[in-house]
Design a protein around this motif. Structure first.
Motif, PDB file in Angstrom:
ATOM      1  N   LYS A 212      -7.228  -6.842   2.554  1.00 34.83           N
ATOM      2  CA  LYS A 212      -7.011  -5.426   2.217  1.00 34.83           C
ATOM      3  C   LYS A 212      -5.568  -4.979   2.452  1.00 34.83           C
ATOM      4  N   GLN A 213      -4.998  -5.254   3.627  1.00 33.64           N
ATOM      5  CA  GLN A 213      -3.653  -4.795   3.946  1.00 33.64           C
ATOM      6  C   GLN A 213      -2.608  -5.435   3.027  1.00 33.64           C
ATOM      7  N   VAL A 214      -2.796  -6.711   2.700  1.00 32.29           N
ATOM      8  CA  VAL A 214      -1.865  -7.409   1.804  1.00 32.29           C
ATOM      9  C   VAL A 214      -1.939  -6.788   0.413  1.00 32.29           C
ATOM     10  N   PHE A 215      -3.154  -6.570  -0.074  1.00 31.23           N
ATOM     11  CA  PHE A 215      -3.365  -5.961  -1.393  1.00 31.23           C
ATOM     12  C   PHE A 215      -2.639  -4.616  -1.475  1.00 31.23           C
ATOM     13  N   ILE A 216      -2.896  -3.748  -0.499  1.00 34.36           N
ATOM     14  CA  ILE A 216      -2.314  -2.403  -0.507  1.00 34.36           C
ATOM     15  C   ILE A 216      -0.794  -2.473  -0.425  1.00 34.36           C
ATOM     16  N   LYS A 217      -0.251  -3.265   0.499  1.00 31.05           N
ATOM     17  CA  LYS A 217       1.208  -3.357   0.653  1.00 31.05           C
ATOM     18  C   LYS A 217       1.877  -3.954  -0.579  1.00 31.05           C
ATOM     19  N   TYR A 218       1.260  -4.948  -1.195  1.00 26.89           N
ATOM     20  CA  TYR A 218       1.835  -5.589  -2.379  1.00 26.89           C
ATOM     21  C   TYR A 218       2.018  -4.579  -3.501  1.00 26.89           C
ATOM     22  N   PHE A 219       0.971  -3.818  -3.805  1.00 29.78           N
ATOM     23  CA  PHE A 219       1.062  -2.884  -4.923  1.00 29.78           C
ATOM     24  C   PHE A 219       1.860  -1.629  -4.559  1.00 29.78           C
ATOM     25  N   GLN A 220       1.864  -1.237  -3.287  1.00 33.63           N
ATOM     26  CA  GLN A 220       2.743  -0.139  -2.875  1.00 33.63           C
ATOM     27  C   GLN A 220       4.203  -0.547  -3.059  1.00 33.63           C
ATOM     28  N   ARG A 221       4.519  -1.810  -2.753  1.00 31.82           N
ATOM     29  CA  ARG A 221       5.887  -2.293  -2.937  1.00 31.82           C
ATOM     30  C   ARG A 221       6.287  -2.253  -4.411  1.00 31.82           C
ATOM     31  N   LEU A 222       5.391  -2.676  -5.306  1.00 29.33           N
ATOM     32  CA  LEU A 222       5.688  -2.601  -6.740  1.00 29.33           C
ATOM     33  C   LEU A 222       5.972  -1.169  -7.172  1.00 29.33           C
TER      34      LEU A 222
ATOM     35  N   ALA B 228       7.009   1.331  -5.229  1.00 30.42           N
ATOM     36  CA  ALA B 228       8.272   1.779  -4.626  1.00 30.42           C
ATOM     37  C   ALA B 228       9.472   1.179  -5.349  1.00 30.42           C
ATOM     38  N   GLU B 229       9.394  -0.065  -5.799  1.00 29.21           N
ATOM     39  CA  GLU B 229      10.509  -0.698  -6.513  1.00 29.21           C
ATOM     40  C   GLU B 229      10.870   0.075  -7.771  1.00 29.21           C
ATOM     41  N   HIS B 230       9.854   0.616  -8.437  1.00 28.78           N
ATOM     42  CA  HIS B 230      10.134   1.439  -9.619  1.00 28.78           C
ATOM     43  C   HIS B 230      11.031   2.620  -9.243  1.00 28.78           C
ATOM     44  N   PHE B 231      10.732   3.268  -8.128  1.00 30.77           N
ATOM     45  CA  PHE B 231      11.517   4.423  -7.715  1.00 30.77           C
ATOM     46  C   PHE B 231      12.907   4.014  -7.235  1.00 30.77           C
ATOM     47  N   TYR B 232      13.014   2.870  -6.543  1.00 34.23           N
ATOM     48  CA  TYR B 232      14.332   2.366  -6.121  1.00 34.23           C
ATOM     49  C   TYR B 232      15.249   2.165  -7.322  1.00 34.23           C
ATOM     50  N   ASN B 233      14.667   1.677  -8.410  1.00 35.86           N
ATOM     51  CA  ASN B 233      15.460   1.353  -9.593  1.00 35.86           C
ATOM     52  C   ASN B 233      15.663   2.530 -10.538  1.00 35.86           C
ATOM     53  N   THR B 234      15.050   3.657 -10.255  1.00 35.44           N
ATOM     54  CA  THR B 234      15.095   4.780 -11.189  1.00 35.44           C
ATOM     55  C   THR B 234      15.840   5.991 -10.639  1.00 35.44           C
ATOM     56  N   TYR B 235      15.703   6.272  -9.350  1.00 29.99           N
ATOM     57  CA  TYR B 235      16.259   7.500  -8.776  1.00 29.99           C
ATOM     58  C   TYR B 235      17.282   7.192  -7.689  1.00 29.99           C
ATOM     59  N   ASP B 236      18.236   8.098  -7.519  1.00 29.84           N
ATOM     60  CA  ASP B 236      19.234   7.950  -6.462  1.00 29.84           C
ATOM     61  C   ASP B 236      18.601   8.116  -5.083  1.00 29.84           C
ATOM     62  N   GLU B 237      17.716   9.080  -4.981  1.00 29.69           N
ATOM     63  CA  GLU B 237      17.049   9.368  -3.710  1.00 29.69           C
ATOM     64  C   GLU B 237      15.645   9.863  -4.023  1.00 29.69           C
ATOM     65  N   PHE B 238      14.682   9.413  -3.235  1.00 30.58           N
ATOM     66  CA  PHE B 238      13.317   9.885  -3.447  1.00 30.58           C
ATOM     67  C   PHE B 238      12.613  10.031  -2.114  1.00 30.58           C
ATOM     68  N   HIS B 239      11.677  10.953  -2.083  1.00 24.57           N
ATOM     69  CA  HIS B 239      10.856  11.222  -0.903  1.00 24.57           C
ATOM     70  C   HIS B 239       9.404  11.046  -1.336  1.00 24.57           C
ATOM     71  N   ILE B 240       8.710  10.114  -0.702  1.00 22.50           N
ATOM     72  CA  ILE B 240       7.325   9.826  -1.086  1.00 22.50           C
ATOM     73  C   ILE B 240       6.363  10.527  -0.133  1.00 22.50           C
ATOM     74  N   PHE B 241       5.381  11.199  -0.728  1.00 25.03           N
ATOM     75  CA  PHE B 241       4.300  11.845   0.009  1.00 25.03           C
ATOM     76  C   PHE B 241       3.028  11.179  -0.494  1.00 25.03           C
ATOM     77  N   ALA B 242       2.377  10.410   0.375  1.00 27.16           N
ATOM     78  CA  ALA B 242       1.211   9.649  -0.058  1.00 27.16           C
ATOM     79  C   ALA B 242      -0.021  10.047   0.734  1.00 27.16           C
ATOM     80  N   ASP B 243      -1.115  10.135   0.009  1.00 32.34           N
ATOM     81  CA  ASP B 243      -2.404  10.332   0.641  1.00 32.34           C
ATOM     82  C   ASP B 243      -2.753   9.039   1.363  1.00 32.34           C
TER      83      ASP B 243
END
Length: 144
Positions: free
Chosen positions: A112-122, A124-139
């Motif tokens: 479970k933890q690997v699954f969640i972290k793997y797809f959260q990383r994918l 987040a990478e989209h935001f790293y490559n798209t925006y100068d700065e971002f603030h994530i608010f996650a449920d």
């Protein structure tokens, strides 16, 4: 950077379970992360619109939670009213849809933890490559 190079607020929620055993006890075929992206310049207006929706349609809860909307004519009307009001927002929507059947052979993703972290990383990478700065608010992802 893209044309969207700026500071944004990203609101993320998920649908589904990370369990790869599809069909087991209501386990869905897909796991979905959805993110609503709002620029820093538009966040004040977005908050105004959000609180109007909460006041108009979700007063008893004090926040919007789809699981608390009744599956009847009244719930449908509340949903349509909320979505009609929320469409006023200047925003982008980003979704990551995971077809769990295509990962059933990967032993690491069955944790479970690997699954969640793997797809959260994918995500987040989209935001790293798209925006100068971002603030994530996650449920919170998943149950206890």
């Amino acid at each position: 950077m893209s044309d969207y190079s700026k500071t944004v607020h990203v609101y993320v929620d998920e649908y589904g379970t990370p369990d790869l055993e599809i069909g087991k006890g209501g386990n869905e075929d897909y796991f979905i992360y959805t993110a609503v992206v709002i620029s820093k310049e538009d966040i004040e207006e977005a908050n105004r619109v959000y609180y109007k929706v909460v006041e108009d349609d979700f007063q008893q809860q004090g926040y919007i939670k789809s699981a608390h909307i009744p599956n009847n004519k009244n719930g449908y009307a509340r949903t349509i009213n909320a979505l009609t009001t929320l469409k006023e927002l200047k925003h982008h929507v980003f979704a990551l849809i995971v077809d769990k059947a295509s990962f059933s052979k990967h032993k690491g993703l069955s944790i479970k933890q690997v699954f969640i972290k793997y797809f959260q990383r994918l995500l987040a990478e989209h935001f790293y490559n798209t925006y100068d700065e971002f603030h994530i608010f996650a449920d919170r992802t998943g149950g206890s």
